[in-house]
Design a protein around this motif. Structure first.
Motif, PDB file in Angstrom:
ATOM      1  N   TYR A  76       0.808  -1.232   0.000  1.00  0.00           N
ATOM      2  CA  TYR A  76       0.000   0.000   0.000  1.00  0.00           C
ATOM      3  C   TYR A  76       0.843   1.284   0.000  1.00  0.00           C
ATOM      4  CZ  TYR A  76      -0.292   1.979   4.823  1.00  0.00           C
ATOM      5  OH  TYR A  76      -0.061   2.615   6.005  1.00  0.00           O
ATOM      6  N   MET A  79       1.664   3.294  -3.609  1.00  0.00           N
ATOM      7  CA  MET A  79       0.712   3.934  -4.528  1.00  0.00           C
ATOM      8  C   MET A  79       1.291   5.200  -5.141  1.00  0.00           C
ATOM      9  SD  MET A  79      -2.950   3.117  -3.934  1.00  0.00           S
ATOM     10  CE  MET A  79      -3.582   4.553  -3.145  1.00  0.00           C
ATOM     11  N   PHE A 117      -5.919   3.906  -0.486  1.00  0.00           N
ATOM     12  CA  PHE A 117      -5.653   2.534  -0.923  1.00  0.00           C
ATOM     13  C   PHE A 117      -6.880   1.637  -0.721  1.00  0.00           C
ATOM     14  CE2 PHE A 117      -4.138  -1.795   0.161  1.00  0.00           C
ATOM     15  CZ  PHE A 117      -3.486  -2.114  -1.017  1.00  0.00           C
ATOM     16  N   GLU A 120      -9.424   2.396  -3.314  1.00  0.00           N
ATOM     17  CA  GLU A 120      -9.056   1.913  -4.647  1.00  0.00           C
ATOM     18  C   GLU A 120      -9.207   0.403  -4.756  1.00  0.00           C
ATOM     19  OE1 GLU A 120      -8.462   3.820  -7.485  1.00  0.00           O
ATOM     20  OE2 GLU A 120      -9.390   5.138  -6.025  1.00  0.00           O
ATOM     21  N   LEU A 327      -4.367  -1.888  -9.710  1.00  0.00           N
ATOM     22  CA  LEU A 327      -4.949  -2.590  -8.565  1.00  0.00           C
ATOM     23  C   LEU A 327      -6.111  -3.480  -8.995  1.00  0.00           C
ATOM     24  CD1 LEU A 327      -4.896   0.199  -5.841  1.00  0.00           C
ATOM     25  CD2 LEU A 327      -3.714  -1.999  -5.720  1.00  0.00           C
TER      26      LEU A 327
END
Ligand SMILES: [Zn+2]
Length: 446
Positions: A76, A79, A117, A120, A327
């Motif tokens: 994470y 990103m 995160f 997403e 992702l």
């Protein structure tokens, strides 16, 4: 609560049986959910009379209900450097990764990135992920705190590094052990959180730290282990130099007691037959991360060799953001298909969706609760939209079967093809919701 619509779920392993028999589909299904658990799944015509009167039914007639996706390997904190230009693994860590992870010394930054995160992931239909945090314990607190707001089944841990990284990212064998143990006490088994002991990879841990990681695994039941393995030729060579007494890269981990049924090794691109046998015997799993392996030029993972039914190794599908470029597990399957093609194999849609759902759950040893639409499973569900874009809508008109539709989704689909995401039976993301499409189920702890 009840969901209604076309549905597809895996019921067997399509790498060991014909794909057709492994997929359960219904043109019009009901998924009945009570207290976050699926209590019934089947054709609407069979189940409708069993429902209590006045029950809340959410209908998705033009969509496809599938189990929430499982991401077996993702960072994470990376990103902010996804899609960084021009480096292979070791140079890429120095140039991009370590500076990005240094910024997590600021707890507020960790919190902001964790919030983004989680959203997403849910936007991509991913409901469970095995996540690397940074060396800072508060990066783990930030992640699990945010995951708890959506009641999401997440597995994560503090990175252990005691050499070959910038000073600000180093712990020691003892400090890494103590900090991990405190995090295990705080998070493992709290709500849906599960803890993962996380040495980054052999080059950034001394033998003493790897041994400490092995000791940590014995402190509680059900702990996980994640690390990287044989991703890039330069890395493999470096490990040979750093651990001259070990017979292979994997042997470094085996020697430290890191092999077991809840161990997840990222990549495994450059493994040999003996390594596959060792993984099979110990029950350890590999995370196949195709977008990352292509983006960093690491090599082609030999999926069909890994899952050879004579000594199958469990394999999950990982995005490996930020080495990976998306992702979305749909985009990851798109690249997995091409990697399989370049190694002389055809990854069909059923096999692809197996990797992203039930196969991932099995790789994590969580198949008793995740990965399928079936009674007793936790109700983590992704609502896919096969007509998400004009091109997909047009192309879908030429699909003659649900397998073709699934293949279309894994080739053209991405986060736009996720209409909604349900976690433990609650809709936490709905693309069509006006305003904020995300609905946390718990208030933020201030
Ligand atoms: Zn990684």
């Amino acid at each position: 609560m009840v969901l209604r619509g076309p549905a597809a779920t895996l019921a067997g392993n399509p790498f060991e049986q014909p794909s057709r028999g492994c997929l359960v589909t219904h043109d019009d299904a009901l998924v009945v959910i009570e207290d976050g658990i699926i209590t019934a799944f089947g054709p609407h015509a069979e189940l409708r009379d069993t429902l209590p009167g006045g029950v809340d039914i959410v209908h998705y007639p033009d969509h496809l209900l599938v189990p929430g996706f499982i991401d077996a390997h993702v960072h994470y904190p990376q990103m902010q450097m996804i899609g960084a230009f021009g480096a292979q693994l070791l140079e890429w860590l120095e140039t991009y990764t370590f500076p990005a992870e240094m910024s997590f010394a600021d707890a507020g930054h960790a919190q902001r990135v964790a919030q983004l995160f989680l959203r997403e992931l849910l936007r991509a239909g991913t409901t469970t992920a095995m996540v690397y945090c940074t060396v800072h314990p508060h990066s783990v607190d930030a992640f699990f705190t945010e995951a708890a707001r959506f009641d999401a089944r997440m597995i994560a841990g503090k990175v252990l590094m005691d050499r070959n990284a910038p000073l600000g990212l180093l712990d020691t064998a003892q400090r890494g052990y103590d900090e991990s143990l405190a995090l295990i006490d705080r998070w493992h088994g709290r709500g849906r959180a599960l803890y993962c002991v996380t040495p980054r990879f052999a080059p950034t841990s001394t033998e003493a730290q790897l041994d400490a990681a092995g000791a940590l695994l014995k402190t509680r039941d059900g702990l996980f282990l994640q690390t990287h393995l044989c991703e890039n030729p330069g890395e493999v060579e470096w490990v040979r130099e750093l651990f001259p007494a070990r017979s292979s890269y994997l042997d470094v981990y085996a020697h430290a007691g890191l092999m077991g049924p809840r161990s997840m090794f990222g990549h495994g691109v450059h493994l040999h037959e003996g390594d596959f046998c060792t993984c099979h015997q110990s029950g350890a799993a590999l995370a196949h991360c195709p977008t990352s392996n292509l983006f960093l030029g690491s090599g082609l993972f030999r999926l069909f060799e890994a899952v050879d039914p004579r000594r199958p190794v469990k394999v999950g599908l990982g995005t490996d953001v930020g080495g990976g470029t998306s992702l979305s597990q749909l985009q990851t399957l798109n690249e997995a298909y091409k990697v399989a093609a370049l190694t002389g194999h055809k990854l069909d849609a059923v096999q692809g969706f197996y990797l992203a759902t039930l196969g991932g759950a099995r790789a994590l040893g969580l198949e008793d609760r995740l990965g399928r639409l079936a009674p007793g499973m936790e109700a983590d569900i992704c609502v896919l939209d096969p007509k998400a874009t004009p091109l997909m809508a047009f192309r879908a008109g030429y699909c003659a079967s649900i397998e073709e539709m699934l293949f279309l989704l894994m080739t053209l689909g991405d986060d736009r093809a996720v209409r909604a995401t349900y976690v433990a039976g609650r809709c936490v993301y709905d693309r069509e919701r006006t305003g904020d499409p995300f609905v946390p189920v718990l208030p933020r702890e201030e």
